[in-house]
Motif scaffolding. Structure first.
Motif, PDB file in Angstrom:
ATOM      1  N   ALA A 148       0.808  -1.221   0.000  1.00 28.94           N
ATOM      2  CA  ALA A 148       0.000   0.000   0.000  1.00 28.94           C
ATOM      3  C   ALA A 148       0.841   1.271   0.000  1.00 28.94           C
ATOM      4  N   GLY A 149       2.015   1.176   0.604  1.00 27.59           N
ATOM      5  CA  GLY A 149       2.873   2.383   0.674  1.00 27.59           C
ATOM      6  C   GLY A 149       3.445   2.802  -0.670  1.00 27.59           C
ATOM      7  N   LEU A 150       3.296   1.886  -1.686  1.00 22.33           N
ATOM      8  CA  LEU A 150       3.859   2.253  -3.004  1.00 22.33           C
ATOM      9  C   LEU A 150       3.113   3.442  -3.640  1.00 22.33           C
ATOM     10  N   TYR A 151       1.858   3.712  -3.161  1.00 22.44           N
ATOM     11  CA  TYR A 151       1.128   4.833  -3.766  1.00 22.44           C
ATOM     12  C   TYR A 151       1.767   6.201  -3.446  1.00 22.44           C
ATOM     13  N   VAL A 152       2.662   6.185  -2.436  1.00 19.97           N
ATOM     14  CA  VAL A 152       3.374   7.442  -2.154  1.00 19.97           C
ATOM     15  C   VAL A 152       4.216   7.864  -3.379  1.00 19.97           C
ATOM     16  N   LEU A 153       4.643   6.841  -4.175  1.00 18.89           N
ATOM     17  CA  LEU A 153       5.472   7.137  -5.356  1.00 18.89           C
ATOM     18  C   LEU A 153       4.696   7.967  -6.384  1.00 18.89           C
ATOM     19  N   ALA A 154       3.372   7.817  -6.390  1.00 18.91           N
ATOM     20  CA  ALA A 154       2.577   8.628  -7.304  1.00 18.91           C
ATOM     21  C   ALA A 154       2.366  10.045  -6.772  1.00 18.91           C
ATOM     22  N   VAL A 207      -5.580  11.709  -2.572  1.00 21.66           N
ATOM     23  CA  VAL A 207      -6.944  11.174  -2.379  1.00 21.66           C
ATOM     24  C   VAL A 207      -7.230  10.078  -3.420  1.00 21.66           C
ATOM     25  N   VAL A 208      -6.833  10.359  -4.657  1.00 19.86           N
ATOM     26  CA  VAL A 208      -7.089   9.395  -5.733  1.00 19.86           C
ATOM     27  C   VAL A 208      -6.336   8.085  -5.474  1.00 19.86           C
ATOM     28  N   SER A 209      -5.046   8.216  -5.002  1.00 17.28           N
ATOM     29  CA  SER A 209      -4.247   6.995  -4.738  1.00 17.28           C
ATOM     30  C   SER A 209      -4.851   6.179  -3.590  1.00 17.28           C
ATOM     31  N   ALA A 210      -5.367   6.846  -2.552  1.00 16.72           N
ATOM     32  CA  ALA A 210      -6.003   6.132  -1.425  1.00 16.72           C
ATOM     33  C   ALA A 210      -7.264   5.423  -1.897  1.00 16.72           C
ATOM     34  N   VAL A 221     -13.104  -5.968  -2.558  1.00 19.82           N
ATOM     35  CA  VAL A 221     -12.402  -5.478  -3.766  1.00 19.82           C
ATOM     36  C   VAL A 221     -13.454  -4.984  -4.737  1.00 19.82           C
ATOM     37  N   PHE A 222     -13.040  -3.981  -5.450  1.00 21.44           N
ATOM     38  CA  PHE A 222     -13.871  -3.282  -6.448  1.00 21.44           C
ATOM     39  C   PHE A 222     -15.086  -2.625  -5.791  1.00 21.44           C
ATOM     40  N   ALA A 223     -14.801  -2.172  -4.553  1.00 24.36           N
ATOM     41  CA  ALA A 223     -15.827  -1.397  -3.857  1.00 24.36           C
ATOM     42  C   ALA A 223     -15.115  -0.333  -3.012  1.00 24.36           C
ATOM     43  N   LEU A 224     -15.748   0.831  -2.841  1.00 28.49           N
ATOM     44  CA  LEU A 224     -15.128   1.922  -2.077  1.00 28.49           C
ATOM     45  C   LEU A 224     -15.654   1.918  -0.667  1.00 28.49           C
ATOM     46  N   THR A 225     -14.729   1.934   0.269  1.00 25.84           N
ATOM     47  CA  THR A 225     -15.078   2.019   1.695  1.00 25.84           C
ATOM     48  C   THR A 225     -14.237   3.132   2.318  1.00 25.84           C
ATOM     49  N   ASP A 283      -8.461   1.884   7.949  1.00 22.88           N
ATOM     50  CA  ASP A 283      -7.177   1.695   7.233  1.00 22.88           C
ATOM     51  C   ASP A 283      -7.094   2.658   6.036  1.00 22.88           C
ATOM     52  N   ILE A 284      -8.236   2.765   5.378  1.00 24.77           N
ATOM     53  CA  ILE A 284      -8.227   3.675   4.218  1.00 24.77           C
ATOM     54  C   ILE A 284      -8.035   5.115   4.688  1.00 24.77           C
ATOM     55  N   LEU A 285      -8.696   5.469   5.793  1.00 25.51           N
ATOM     56  CA  LEU A 285      -8.510   6.827   6.316  1.00 25.51           C
ATOM     57  C   LEU A 285      -7.053   7.071   6.692  1.00 25.51           C
ATOM     58  N   ALA A 286      -6.437   6.042   7.283  1.00 25.32           N
ATOM     59  CA  ALA A 286      -5.027   6.189   7.680  1.00 25.32           C
ATOM     60  C   ALA A 286      -4.150   6.423   6.437  1.00 25.32           C
ATOM     61  N   ILE A 287      -4.462   5.580   5.406  1.00 20.54           N
ATOM     62  CA  ILE A 287      -3.661   5.741   4.170  1.00 20.54           C
ATOM     63  C   ILE A 287      -3.887   7.130   3.577  1.00 20.54           C
ATOM     64  N   LEU A 288      -5.162   7.573   3.632  1.00 17.41           N
ATOM     65  CA  LEU A 288      -5.476   8.891   3.074  1.00 17.41           C
ATOM     66  C   LEU A 288      -4.752   9.995   3.831  1.00 17.41           C
ATOM     67  N   VAL A 289      -4.764   9.930   5.158  1.00 17.90           N
ATOM     68  CA  VAL A 289      -4.087  10.964   5.970  1.00 17.90           C
ATOM     69  C   VAL A 289      -2.586  10.954   5.691  1.00 17.90           C
ATOM     70  N   ILE A 290      -2.029   9.710   5.649  1.00 16.98           N
ATOM     71  CA  ILE A 290      -0.573   9.618   5.412  1.00 16.98           C
ATOM     72  C   ILE A 290      -0.215  10.217   4.051  1.00 16.98           C
ATOM     73  N   SER A 291      -1.037   9.871   3.052  1.00 15.28           N
ATOM     74  CA  SER A 291      -0.731  10.385   1.696  1.00 15.28           C
ATOM     75  C   SER A 291      -0.860  11.918   1.659  1.00 15.28           C
ATOM     76  N   ALA A 292      -1.894  12.459   2.313  1.00 14.11           N
ATOM     77  CA  ALA A 292      -2.095  13.909   2.310  1.00 14.11           C
ATOM     78  C   ALA A 292      -0.971  14.631   3.036  1.00 14.11           C
ATOM     79  N   VAL A 293      -0.623  14.077   4.225  1.00 10.60           N
ATOM     80  CA  VAL A 293       0.475  14.718   4.971  1.00 10.60           C
ATOM     81  C   VAL A 293       1.761  14.675   4.144  1.00 10.60           C
ATOM     82  N   THR A 294       1.978  13.498   3.549  1.00 13.07           N
ATOM     83  CA  THR A 294       3.200  13.370   2.726  1.00 13.07           C
ATOM     84  C   THR A 294       3.178  14.393   1.589  1.00 13.07           C
ATOM     85  N   ALA A 295       1.997  14.523   0.961  1.00 12.75           N
ATOM     86  CA  ALA A 295       1.903  15.460  -0.157  1.00 12.75           C
ATOM     87  C   ALA A 295       2.205  16.890   0.295  1.00 12.75           C
ATOM     88  N   VAL A 296       1.611  17.272   1.454  1.00 16.59           N
ATOM     89  CA  VAL A 296       1.821  18.640   1.941  1.00 16.59           C
ATOM     90  C   VAL A 296       3.275  18.867   2.307  1.00 16.59           C
TER      91      VAL A 296
END
Length: 843
Positions: free
Chosen positions: A42-48, A66-69, A80-84, A89-102
Motif C-alpha cells: 500500500a505504501g507504493l502509492y506514495v510514489l505517485a 486522495v485518488v491513490s487512497a 475489492v472493487f468497492a469503495l469504503t 485503514d483507508i482513512l489512515a492511508i489517506l491521511v498519510i498520503s495527504a500529509v506526505t503530499a503537503v
C-alpha cells in the motif's frame, strides 16, 4: 499566460502526471500481490504523490493523494472493487498520503526557491563577470588611446552582448540641434553611422536630451520624431536610453532596444552607466588629445607668425602666412583676410585653400559691404559672426554658394581701436564649424593686428622722417632767402616724391580772376615740359575754383569735373586730386594740389600732410616779399644817397668851387693889379690869401671827388681802383680780372668797399701790405671782391658805421659782405655781387 517548463498548464499537468502515477502504481501492486501481501504494497502509492508534490505543489499532490487512497481501497482492500472510504485503514492511508503530499510540496517549494535564488545569483555573478570583462576590454581600448570611433563600436557590441539586447545605438548631440549616429550594433544590420537627423518628437534620444536623465519607452509604437522613424522599420518595440556626459556637459545618449515582447529588464539603466562612463572618459581623453595637439599646432603656428611679425615682415607676407596657418590648424577648407577700406568697401588681402583650387575670390578684389553674409555681419557689428550660407545674401553670398561654401566664421581685426578688417574660416562641409573656432581665430587676428600696427608705425615713422627731411630741405631754401621760383620747384618735387602721387602743381591766383601755374612736378613722363606760367581762367567744377571759392581744402574726382583747369588736368591724366590753399598774411595767394592717375583714391591723410608744405610756401612767399621790400627799400636808400652825393657834388662844383675860382682870379687879377707898387707887404698878404683860397679849392675838389669819384664815372673800376691804390699810404697789390664796364651801382659799391677797406687797413690795422682781388669769374655772373691785409686784425663789423653802411649797400644789390679777422692774423673783406637781375647767390 505563464508557461511551465513542460509546456502544459500547471494544475492540469500535475493531475495528469498524478493519474499516470496512480495507474502505474496500481498496475505494479496488482502484479506483485501474488507474492507480496497487499498491506505491504500500500505504501507504493506514495510514489505517485511524491513527484506531483515536488513538481506541481500542494493542491495537485493532495488530489493525487486522495485518488491513490481510493485506488488502493478500490482495487486491493476487501471488498475489492468497492469503495469504503470510512474504513480506518483507508482513512489512515489517506491521511498519510495527504500529509506526505503537503510536507513534500512545502519542502520541494523551498528547495526550488533556493535553487532559483542560487541560479539567479549565479546568473548575476555570471552577468557581472561578463560585464566586468566587457568593461575591461573597453577600458583597455580607452587606456591605449584608441580613437573615439573604435571605442564607440566596441561599446555598442559589448553592451549588446552583455545585456543580451537586440540593438545598441550611440548618438551625439550636435550644437545645431541635430542628432548624429556615431555607433550601431545589431545582428545583420550595420546601421546608419554618420547619419544626422533633427532632434524632435517623442523618443528616447529626445527625452534624455530634455531631462538629462535616463529614459525608457516600453511601447515604441507610441514614439515619434525622426529618431523614431530610423528604428521603427527594424521592429523595435522598447528602448532604454542613458545620457553620456563629458566634462559636465551632455554629449550624447546610449540606447539599447528590444525587438521582442519583453522590454529590457529593470536595472538596464544602472548596467549601462558603467559603459557610458567609459565612453565619456574615451571622449574626454580624445578631446584632450585633440585639444593638446591642436593647442601645440596652434602655438607653433602662432610662433611662426609672431616670428614674421617680430622681424618686421611686410603686411602681405603676414597676411599670406596667417591665412595659411589658420586654415591648416583649424582644418577648414578656406581661410581669408578682408580689409575694410575708408570708403566703406572691402578688399581681399589674404587667402588660403585646402585644395588644389585657388581661393574663389582673387586677392585685391573689392566689393561693397551689404546683404546678409559673414563679412557684412562682422563689419556692421564689430563682433565675431557665424553664418550658414543657405540663408545668406549679397555679392559675397552669391560667390560662396557658387563654389559650394556652406558655412563661415569671421572675427574682427582691430588696429589702434579701429576696425581694420576680418579673418575668416570657411567650410564646404555639412557639419558646422567647431564651436571654439571664433576664440582660436582670435589669436591669429591679434597677431595680424600687431603686424599691421607695427607696419603702420614703421611706415608712419619712415613717412614722418621723410616728411621732416623734405620739410627741412625746403625750410633751408626758405631760410637762405632763395628765390620763390626755386622754392616752388623744390616744394612740388618734394611733395610729389613724399606723398607718392603722380602729379604736383603749385598755382597762384591772379588779381584778374585767373590762376597761373608757378610750379609743377610729374612722376609719369618726367621729360614732359612743365606748364610753368600757364594761365587758366577760373570757373566750373574743379579743384582751383573750389579752393578759390571756399578758401578751404578740396578733393575732387575729375570724371565729374569741368572748366578750363579740369580740361588741363584730364589732359595730363588726372583722375583725382586734392588741393590745399596757400595763405600769405591772411590773403589767399594760391593752391598746392596733388593728383593721381590711378583709379584708387588719394589717401585720407593727404590733406594734413600737404598742409605742412603750404605753411613753408607761405613763409617763403612772405620772406620773399619782405626781402623784396627790404631790398627795394635799401636800393631806394642807396639811390637816394648817391643822388644826394651827386647833387652835393654838383652844388659844390657849380656853386662853391666856381665862386672860389672867381675869387682867386679876382685876387690875382683885379685886386693885385690895384695894389700900389710900394705896397709890397700888402701884395705878399694877397698872394698868401690867394694861395689859401687855391688850397681850399683843391680840398673842396678832393672832397667832391670823394663824394662821387669822377674818375669812376668816366673810366670805370680799373682807373678808379688804380687811383685808390696809388693814393694809399700802404703798398697795395691790385689784381683785377674785369674786361668790361659793370652796372653803375655795382661799380660804385665796389669802389666804396675797396676805399673803406684801404682806409681801415692804413688807419686802424697798421698793415704793411694790402692785397686786392676783383674778379667776375668764369660764369661772368658774380663779381667777387677780396681785400686782405696783414695788420693786427680784430676788425668788428658792428664797431663802426663805415662797414655797416657798406654792408647795407651790398645787400641792397642782393649781394653779400663778410669779414674774416683774428687778432694778429690780419683782416679779409669778402664781397659777392650778382651782375644780373634775378640771379641768386648759392648757399
Amino acid at each position: 499566460m505563464r508557461i511551465w517548463r513542460f509546456g502544459w498548464p500547471r494544475p492540469l499537468g500535475g493531475l495528469v502526471a498524478g493519474a499516470a502515477g496512480v495507474a502505474a502504481v496500481t498496475g505494479l501492486v496488482w502484479a506483485l500481490q501474488s507474492v507480496v501481501p497487499v498491506s505491504a504494497l500500500a505504501g507504493l502509492y506514495v510514489l505517485a504523490v511524491l513527484p506531483v508534490a515536488v513538481f506541481w505543489g500542494v493542491w495537485p499532490s493532495l488530489v493525487v493523494a486522495v485518488v491513490s487512497a481510493l485506488a488502493d481501497d478500490y482495487f486491493f482492500f476487501p471488498p475489492v472493487f468497492a469503495l469504503t472510504p470510512t474504513d480506518p485503514d483507508i482513512l489512515a492511508i489517506l491521511v498519510i498520503s495527504a500529509v506526505t503530499a503537503v510536507v513534500v510540496s512545502v519542502l520541494a517549494g523551498r528547495m526550488r526557491r533556493r535553487a532559483g535564488e542560487a541560479e539567479s545569483l549565479a546568473g548575476e555573478v555570471r552577468r557581472f563577470a561578463e560585464g566586468q570583462a566587457a568593461l575591461r576590454r573597453v577600458a583597455t581600448l580607452v587606456a591605449r588611446a584608441a580613437s573615439p570611433e573604435e571605442v564607440f563600436a566596441a561599446v555598442a557590441a559589448e553592451v549588446r552582448r552583455v545585456l543580451a539586447v537586440d540593438l545598441t545605438v550611440m548618438c551625439r548631440y550636435d550644437p545645431d540641434g541635430v542628432l548624429t549616429y556615431v555607433s550601431w550594433s545589431q545582428s545583420g544590420h550595420e546601421g546608419p553611422v554618420g547619419v544626422r537627423v533633427p532632434l524632435g518628437g517623442r523618443n528616447v534620444a529626445r527625452l534624455v536630451f530634455d531631462t538629462g536623465r535616463p529614459a525608457r519607452i516600453d511601447d515604441y509604437g507610441e514614439a515619434s520624431g525622426p529618431a523614431a522613424d530610423v528604428v521603427r522599420p527594424l521592429g523595435l518595440r522598447a528602448a532604454v536610453g542613458v545620457p553620456v556626459n563629458v566634462a559636465g556637459r551632455l554629449w550624447g545618449v546610449m540606447t539599447v532596444g528590444s525587438m521582442g515582447e519583453q522590454p529590457p529588464p529593470a536595472g538596464t539603466e544602472e548596467r549601462l552607466a558603467g559603459f557610458t562612463e567609459l565612453v565619456a572618459t574615451a571622449i574626454a581623453n580624445a578631446q584632450a588629445r585633440v585639444e593638446l595637439r591642436g593647442f601645440a599646432e596652434e602655438q607653433a603656428a602662432l610662433r611662426r607668425v609672431a616670428t614674421l611679425v617680430a622681424r618686421a615682415a611686410t603686411p602681405e607676407e603676414v597676411f599670406a602666412a596667417v591665412t595659411a596657418e589658420a586654415g591648416r590648424v583649424l582644418h577648414v577648407d578656406y581661410s581669408s583676410m578682408i580689409r575694410l577700406d575708408p570708403d566703406g568697401a572691402m578688399t581681399w588681402v589674404g587667402s588660403w585653400s585646402d585644395t588644389d583650387a585657388a581661393f574663389p575670390i582673387p586677392l585685391g578684389t573689392r566689393a561693397e559691404v551689404g546683404g546678409r553674409n559673414m563679412p557684412t555681419l562682422v563689419f556692421e557689428t564689430g563682433r565675431p559672426a557665424r553664418i550658414d550660407y543657405a540663408d545668406a545674401s549679397g555679392a559675397v553670398a552669391d560667390i560662396a554658394v557658387a563654389v559650394g561654401i556652406r558655412s563661415a566664421v569671421g572675427v574682427p581685426i582691430s588696429v589702434a581701436g579701429r576696425l581694420w578688417g576680418l579673418l575668416g574660416a570657411v567650410s564646404t562641409r555639412l557639419e558646422p564649424l567647431a564651436a571654439d573656432i571664433e576664440a582660436r581665430l582670435g589669436g591669429f587676428a591679434e597677431l595680424v593686428a600687431t603686424a599691421i600696427a607695427n607696419a603702420q608705425a614703421g611706415v608712419e615713422l619712415r613717412g614722418y622722417a621723410g616728411e621732416q627731411a623734405a620739410l627741412r630741405r625746403v625750410a633751408t631754401l626758405v631760410a637762405r632767402a632763395a628765390a620763390p621760383g626755386e622754392v616752388f620747384e623744390a616744394v612740388t618735387a618734394e611733395v610729389g616724391r613724399l606723398l607718392e602721387v603722380d602729379f604736383t602743381v603749385l598755382s597762384r591766383y591772379e588779381p584778374d580772376g585767373a590762376v597761373t601755374v608757378v610750379g609743377a612736378w610729374g612722376r609719369v613722363d618726367p621729360g614732359r615740359p612743365r606748364p610753368i606760367g600757364l594761365r587758366l581762367e577760373l570757373g566750373g567744377h574743379n579743384l582751383h575754383t573750389l579752393v578759390s571759392q571756399t578758401r578751404r581744402t578740396a578733393r575732387i574726382e575729375y570724371a565729374q569735373a569741368g572748366g578750363p583747369p579740369a580740361d588741363v588736368a584730364r589732359e595730363w591724366g588726372f583722375r583725382s586730386a586734392v588741393g590745399v590753399p596757400i595763405n600769405v598774411e591772411d590773403r589767399l595767394w594760391g593752391v598746392v594740389s596733388v593728383g593721381s592717375g590711378s583709379e584708387e583714391p588719394l589717401p585720407a591723410d593727404t590733406e594734413p600732410r600737404l598742409a605742412g608744405f603750404t605753411e613753408l610756401v607761405s613763409t617763403a612767399l612772405a620772406n620773399a616779399e619782405a626781402q623784396a621790400a627790404l631790398t627795394a627799400s635799401r636800393a631806394r636808400i642807396v639811390a637816394a644817397a648817391d643822388t644826394a652825393r651827386r647833387r652835393i657834388e654838383r652844388d659844390l662844383h657849380d656853386g662853391a668851387q666856381q665862386r672860389l675860382v672867381s675869387l682867386v682870379l679876382h685876387l690875382r687879377g683885379t685886386v693885385q693889379a690895384a695894389v700900389p707898387p710900394e705896397a709890397d707887404e700888402l701884395r705878399a698878404h694877397l698872394d698868401e690869401v690867394a694861395a689859401e683860397v687855391v688850397s681850399t679849392l683843391d680840398e673842396l675838389r678832393e672832397l667832391a671827388r670823394g663824394i662821387h669819384p669822377s674818375v669812376l664815372a668816366k673810366g670805370g673800376l680799373h682807373p678808379a681802383l688804380n687811383t685808390l691804390a696809388r693814393r694809399s699810404s700802404v703798398p697795395v697789390d691790385l689784381q683785377m680780372r674785369i674786361d668790361r664796364r659793370l652796372p653803375e651801382q655795382i661799380e660804385i659799391a665796389t669802389y666804396y668797399v675797396v676805399s673803406e677797406a684801404l682806409t681801415n687797413a692804413a688807419k686802424h690795422a697798421h698793415a704793411s701790405n694790402i692785397h686786392v682781388e676783383v674778379d667776375t669769374g668764369e660764369a661772368d655772373a658774380v663779381l667777387r671782391v677780396q681785400v686782405r691785409d696783414d695788420g693786427r686784425g680784430g676788425a668788428d663789423l658792428s664797431g663802426g658805421t663805415g662797414l655797416v653802411g657798406l654792408k647795407d649797400r651790398i645787400e641792397a644789390l642782393s649781394g653779400r659782405l663778410s669779414v674774416q679777422t683774428a687778432p694778429g692774423a690780419g683782416t679779409t673783406v669778402h664781397v659777392e655781387l650778382p651782375l644780373h637781375s634775378g640771379h641768386v647767390l648759392p648757399g
